[in-house]
Design a protein around this motif. Structure first.
Motif, PDB file in Angstrom:
ATOM      1  N   TYR A 326      38.057  36.458  34.749  1.00 39.23           N
ATOM      2  CA  TYR A 326      37.604  37.773  34.827  1.00 39.23           C
ATOM      3  C   TYR A 326      37.865  38.778  36.166  1.00 39.23           C
ATOM      4  CZ  TYR A 326      35.212  34.868  31.315  1.00 39.23           C
ATOM      5  OH  TYR A 326      34.871  34.103  30.447  1.00 39.23           O
ATOM      6  N   ILE A 327      38.838  38.448  36.883  1.00 34.70           N
ATOM      7  CA  ILE A 327      39.007  39.374  38.039  1.00 34.70           C
ATOM      8  C   ILE A 327      39.846  40.407  37.707  1.00 34.70           C
ATOM      9  CG2 ILE A 327      41.000  38.038  39.087  1.00 34.70           C
ATOM     10  CD1 ILE A 327      39.612  37.807  41.699  1.00 34.70           C
ATOM     11  N   TRP A 328      40.449  40.323  36.841  1.00 33.30           N
ATOM     12  CA  TRP A 328      41.474  41.538  36.514  1.00 33.30           C
ATOM     13  C   TRP A 328      41.180  42.572  36.549  1.00 33.30           C
ATOM     14  CZ3 TRP A 328      45.294  38.494  38.134  1.00 33.30           C
ATOM     15  CH2 TRP A 328      45.122  37.152  37.806  1.00 33.30           C
ATOM     16  N   MET A 334      41.385  45.574  44.478  1.00 33.28           N
ATOM     17  CA  MET A 334      41.773  44.484  45.454  1.00 33.28           C
ATOM     18  C   MET A 334      43.158  44.794  46.033  1.00 33.28           C
ATOM     19  SD  MET A 334      40.408  41.199  43.435  1.00 33.28           S
ATOM     20  CE  MET A 334      40.631  40.294  44.590  1.00 33.28           C
ATOM     21  N   ARG A 335      44.298  45.216  44.911  1.00 39.59           N
ATOM     22  CA  ARG A 335      45.768  44.923  45.260  1.00 39.59           C
ATOM     23  C   ARG A 335      46.076  46.676  46.058  1.00 39.59           C
ATOM     24  NH1 ARG A 335      49.892  46.246  47.197  1.00 39.59           N
ATOM     25  NH2 ARG A 335      51.853  45.509  46.796  1.00 39.59           N
ATOM     26  N   GLN A 372      41.512  29.314  34.431  1.00 36.12           N
ATOM     27  CA  GLN A 372      42.667  30.136  34.869  1.00 36.12           C
ATOM     28  C   GLN A 372      42.827  29.887  36.422  1.00 36.12           C
ATOM     29  OE1 GLN A 372      42.931  34.300  33.914  1.00 36.12           O
ATOM     30  NE2 GLN A 372      42.483  33.871  31.728  1.00 36.12           N
ATOM     31  N   SER A 373      43.804  29.612  36.800  1.00 35.77           N
ATOM     32  CA  SER A 373      44.134  29.573  38.597  1.00 35.77           C
ATOM     33  C   SER A 373      44.816  30.880  39.118  1.00 35.77           C
ATOM     34  CB  SER A 373      45.262  28.332  38.686  1.00 35.77           C
ATOM     35  OG  SER A 373      44.520  27.023  38.335  1.00 35.77           O
ATOM     36  N   GLY A 374      46.153  30.853  39.088  1.00 33.03           N
ATOM     37  CA  GLY A 374      46.731  32.332  39.392  1.00 33.03           C
ATOM     38  C   GLY A 374      46.752  32.599  40.757  1.00 33.03           C
TER      39      GLY A 374
END
Length: 535
Positions: A326-328, A334-335, A372-374
């Motif tokens: 759920y970080i998206w 962040m980016r 999820q990893s990613g």
């Protein structure tokens, strides 16, 4: 900055920091935007939190009727952002002709006074003009008719306000002409100086990516452990670490979804307390108070954006995202913001934020949205430092420098370079391989960015065969970088091709049989070890 709408939540965090630091009880956080930017979800997230916490944020929305070529009636339901937001509690809303300096001054004074009185946030909706195209690449004549542009020109305050000053006897024409000439000279001089400035040294491209003053890979961050008690779970260790750091530094704040024990403080003594879905933050609020440990709305951009605002004021926020899956929604913050603040400000600003997130699979039912990893997406971004760790409680002063791997098993025949959930599985595989006469060395990277290249190189030179194992998909995964560098720099040391182990190029299934087939298992590692040994 250029990313649209990221400033709103940072302003909220800035205002929160002001209240926590209590340096200026009458301070106001000013946040400006255009009408088009209010279409971003983060605008609404910020209003929700600013109103909910009665924060002194003064929003100024400069509405020129267009977001490049998209008119306001297409951007905003009803064509008026101030009408849409009037239902937010404790939010003062005012509308003004932004081309009238005196009316604008009066309204902004009222809004600032509202914020200073701690009655809540304020939003001023200023109707302004856009005297020319959005940018040099934009031609507004393609979508704005001549009568519309002519009407805007009549409202231009650079024309109407000097006329008012002359009419009121405040300034004479020659004084205004002299002022215009002075401003023109100043602008032209600044332009000339910019054009004459030397080009930057190409060697400066990587300056300010990281702090020039603090090197977390150095021995200054290496201390000896002082373990106490029996080995603990990762949850226990994280909880102990957070207790230690909050107690050590009064500027550390912890927040996120469900991190508090109980937001309704009247009930706190009557309940056991939540303290995170995994109990990582259990009893932190109870011990350190609700000002330093608190819940947030279920909104990931809200969490990270506020953390950025707090960090720029000097706080040390620890922001929790409940699951990596759920970080998206926070990725823009962040980016395009957090990672760039020091670099694009030439070290004038810094943003020390810790983002803690649970990641990965092997949950038996975690499926596509809890597995999820990613990690490679974040290691690809300069600045981010990622760590994975475990073990007994090493004491409150124990530190490990970034970029220091741990050789968790010695071996002679081949090396497994791994991290995270694959460490334990690699150790089990190594013990099974030992029964077949194969000696396997296991290297736990612990830190992915930076990573310990010297430890990798030392192990590869010793065993001459290497497997890189990780939980995420094999294709374009983290292991590809390690494998490529080994092949590039240690080719002469190798007795076999570098082998990679990773998940299948699909998504983690709900059924346990599918999950086992998709994610790397001990049997997969053992078979890779056998193949490499036979090569």
């Amino acid at each position: 900055s250029s990313p649209t709408g990221t400033q709103f939540l940072q302003a909220v965090g800035c205002a929160e920091a002001g209240q926590l630091l209590a340096q200026r009880p009458d301070e106001v956080t000013y946040c400006s935007a255009g009408d088009g930017t209010t279409s971003e979800g983060e605008f609404w997230e910020s209003l929700n939190t600013a109103s909910n916490r009665k924060l002194p944020v003064l929003y100024l929305v400069e509405d020129n009727g267009y977001a490049i070529s998209v008119p306001v009636e297409v951007q905003t339901a009803g064509g008026s952002i101030s009408k849409l937001v009037r239902s937010f509690p404790d939010l003062l809303v005012r509308e003004v002709d932004g081309c009238d300096p005196l009316a604008s001054l009066a309204v902004l004074r009222e809004a600032a006074a509202w914020c200073r009185a701690r009655r809540g946030p304020a939003l001023v909706h200023a109707h302004v003009i856009r005297p020319y195209s959005h940018s040099l690449s934009d031609d507004e004549t393609l979508y704005r008719c001549a009568p519309e542009r002519e009407q805007d020109a009549k409202r231009d305050p650079l024309l109407s306000y000097p006329a008012l000053l002359k009419e009121e006897g405040v300034a004479r024409e020659e004084e205004l002409a002299a002022l215009r000439a002075e401003v023109d000279r100043e602008v032209n001089a600044a332009a000339d100086a910019a054009l004459a400035a030397p080009a930057p040294d190409p060697r400066s491209a990587t300056v300010w990516v990281y702090s020039p003053d603090v090197d977390p890979t150095s021995d200054a961050f290496k201390t000896e452990p002082r373990p106490s008690g029996d080995p603990k779970t990762m949850v226990d260790l994280l909880n102990a670490c957070l207790h230690d750091e909050i107690a050590r530094n009064e500027r550390v704040v912890v927040f996120g979804e469900d991190v508090a024990d109980c937001s309704r403080e009247d009930s706190l003594e009557q309940v056991k307390g939540k303290g995170g879905v995994f109990k990582v933050t259990h009893n932190l609020q109870r011990k350190f108070g609700s000002r330093r440990v608190f819940n947030t709305p279920l909104a990931e951009a809200n969490i990270v954006g506020r953390a950025i605002g707090m960090a720029t004021r000097g706080l040390k926020p620890v922001a929790e995202i409940q699951f990596f899956d759920y970080i998206w929604p926070a990725f823009m913050q962040m980016r395009n913001e957090l990672a760039l603040i020091r670099w694009r400000s030439a070290n004038q600003w810094k943003c020390p934020v810790v983002i803690r997130v649970t990641y990965g699979g092997y949950l038996q039912g975690g499926a596509i949205y809890h597995s999820q990893s990613g990690e490679v997406i974040f290691t690809h971004i300069p600045l981010y430092r990622q760590t994975y760790n475990k073990g007994p409680y090493p004491g409150p002063d124990y530190m490990i420098p970034f970029g220091r791997a741990s050789r968790v098993r010695e071996g002679r025949d081949l090396t497994i370079v791994t991290f995270g959930a694959l460490v334990q599985r690699s150790l089990v595989a190594a013990r099974q391989a030992e029964a077949e006469g194969i000696s396997v060395e296991v290297l736990d990277l612990r830190s992915l960015s930076p990573y310990d290249w010297s430890a990798i190189a030392e192990s590869v030179r010793k065993t001459s065969k290497v497997i890189v194992a990780h939980e995420d998909s094999r294709s374009w995964g983290y292991g590809a970088e390690i494998a490529a560098r080994i092949a590039e720099e240690l080719f002469d040391e190798l007795d076999a091709p570098v082998k990679r182990i990773g998940a299948l190029d699909t998504f983690v299934g709900y059924n346990p049989v599918l999950e086992d087939a998709i994610l790397p298992q001990v049997a997969d590692i053992v078979e890779a070890v056998r193949q490499l040994k036979r090569y």
